[in-house]
Design an enzyme around this catalytic site. Structure first.
Site, PDB file in Angstrom:
ATOM      1  N   SER A  38      15.975  19.757 -18.354  1.00  0.00           N
ATOM      2  CA  SER A  38      14.830  19.654 -17.435  1.00  0.00           C
ATOM      3  C   SER A  38      14.431  18.223 -17.123  1.00  0.00           C
ATOM      4  O   SER A  38      13.808  17.964 -16.090  1.00  0.00           O
ATOM      5  CB  SER A  38      13.620  20.397 -18.012  1.00  0.00           C
ATOM      6  OG  SER A  38      13.292  19.900 -19.303  1.00  0.00           O
ATOM      7  N   ASP A 325       3.154  17.712 -18.186  1.00  0.00           N
ATOM      8  CA  ASP A 325       2.772  18.963 -18.837  1.00  0.00           C
ATOM      9  C   ASP A 325       2.928  18.751 -20.342  1.00  0.00           C
ATOM     10  O   ASP A 325       2.986  17.620 -20.802  1.00  0.00           O
ATOM     11  CB  ASP A 325       3.585  20.155 -18.297  1.00  0.00           C
ATOM     12  CG  ASP A 325       5.093  20.001 -18.480  1.00  0.00           C
ATOM     13  OD1 ASP A 325       5.521  19.179 -19.325  1.00  0.00           O
ATOM     14  OD2 ASP A 325       5.852  20.698 -17.778  1.00  0.00           O
ATOM     15  N   HIS A 328       7.008  17.389 -20.592  1.00  0.00           N
ATOM     16  CA  HIS A 328       7.724  16.454 -19.727  1.00  0.00           C
ATOM     17  C   HIS A 328       6.842  15.278 -19.307  1.00  0.00           C
ATOM     18  O   HIS A 328       5.684  15.468 -18.951  1.00  0.00           O
ATOM     19  CB  HIS A 328       8.208  17.177 -18.463  1.00  0.00           C
ATOM     20  CG  HIS A 328       9.051  18.375 -18.758  1.00  0.00           C
ATOM     21  ND1 HIS A 328       8.518  19.652 -18.810  1.00  0.00           N
ATOM     22  CD2 HIS A 328      10.374  18.485 -19.030  1.00  0.00           C
ATOM     23  CE1 HIS A 328       9.493  20.497 -19.104  1.00  0.00           C
ATOM     24  NE2 HIS A 328      10.619  19.828 -19.246  1.00  0.00           N
TER      25      HIS A 328
END
Length: 350
Positions: A38, A325, A328
């Site tokens: 991610s 978040d 990340h």
């Protein structure tokens, strides 16, 4: 008059050589090609049957136009920032984007899929694209380049592009618990590092010659882990997780150095652990105000679908936060890391 002509000739030579050097630098790395999770995913998960998506607000609130593109951040991520640093483009497309045209492939793509890892079980649990399947898509990518632009162009891109591999966080933070009967923390970290080396070997066999592999990050310091396992009152970094990351790095670094000596081309170990850990421990030194919570929602457990536009607590100034978040970093935090690291490592691949 002769002296003037001599000076003009010298100036012309300098300009020509400078232009040649600049052009040479630009063509040295024609494309950026990325594999991983991610951190580098720019939208590959959007059309997958997985909960690990972020193609909805407030993700992307600081992206050009304010669009939620599938990047796990408030704005751009390292795939984009590194592509820009290389002078290729301001954003790097996701390979699974259904609207990509052949021309869009020339400056590179990212195959990264949020939630994946070196351990095949990680991708299976998360219903995302394993790094090993990303290699299959890479072969498809090369075939598309050959069909659209010819064998010579494909060969040039294949041999001269910069390749980045960024994974391990999801393995360490999530999958180890499912592997704990088979592995100790140390042996699992070693298994992941050995898998990373195998991945690089496979990538090299396919023709890649300039490969950078990111270290593990201090995954025990992300807000989600601090909330879940860092103590109710203290919410400190989770040392066992960070120690696993360090063990992974201590195994990976010398293995890649050996591989660099063994194989033709350039293979780099890129240490991001120390840079991010220092930012988290000393946020004010880097101009950040908050290091232990994310900007989205209350920032302790909000990630993916839990970070949404209905959550009224998302901060307004995300650049004050290291994390977007609970897992990340923000675009600004990524930018600090990219600026710090690439100045150190990029000279080695030109």
């Amino acid at each position: 008059m002769k002296l003037q002509m001599l000076w003009m000739t010298l100036i012309l030579i300098i300009v020509v050589e400078a232009n040649a050097a600049i052009q040479g630098k630009n063509v040295t790395i024609p494309a950026l090609i990325v594999f991983g999770d991610s951190i580098m995913d720019t939208g590959n998960n959007n059309n997958l049957p997985t909960l690990l998506k972020c193609n909805f607000p407030p993700y992307g609130k600081d992206f050009p136009g304010g669009f939620a593109t599938g990047r796990f951040s408030d704005g751009r991520n390292p795939s984009d920032l590194i592509a820009e640093k290389l002078g290729l483009a301001k954003t790097l497309p996701a390979y699974m984007n259904r609207n990509l045209k052949p021309q869009d492939l020339l400056k590179g793509v990212t195959f990264a899929s949020g939630g994946t890892g070196y351990d095949p079980l990680t991708a299976k649990i998360m219903s995302v694209i394993s790094v090993w399947d990303q290699l299959i898509y890479f072969k498809e990518y090369i075939s598309k380049i050959k069909r659209s632009f010819g064998e010579e162009r494909a060969k040039y891109i294949l041999e001269n592009s910069f390749y980045l591999v960024v994974s391990s966080s999801n393995d360490l933070a999530h999958t180890y618990s499912a592997r704990s009967l088979r592995y100790t923390r140390t042996s699992y970290a070693n298994f992941l590092a050995d898998s990373a080396v195998t991945f690089v070997r496979e990538l090299h066999k396919l023709g890649a010659r300039k490969i950078g592999v990111f270290s593990a990050v201090p995954v025990g310091c992300v807000p989600l882990q601090r909330t879940a396992f860092g103590g109710i009152l203290t919410r400190g970094c989770v040392k066992p997780l960070n120690n696993m990351a360090k063990q992974f790095n201590s195994r990976l670094s010398p293995a890649l150095d050996s591989l660099d000596k063994e194989l033709d081309g350039v293979i780099l170990y890129i240490d991001v652990y120390d840079s991010l850990f220092d930012m988290i421990q000393h946020p004010k030194k880097y101009g950040f105000e908050v290091a232990d919570r994310g900007c989205c929602g209350r920032g302790s457990l909000a990630i993916s679908f839990m970070c949404n536009s209905l959550n009224p607590f998302t901060c307004r100034n995300s650049s004050a936060y290291i994390f977007w978040d609970s897992y990340h970093p923000t675009e600004r935090a990524y930018q600090v890391i990219v600026d710090k690291l690439l100045d150190k490592y990029l000279s080695k691949v030109y």
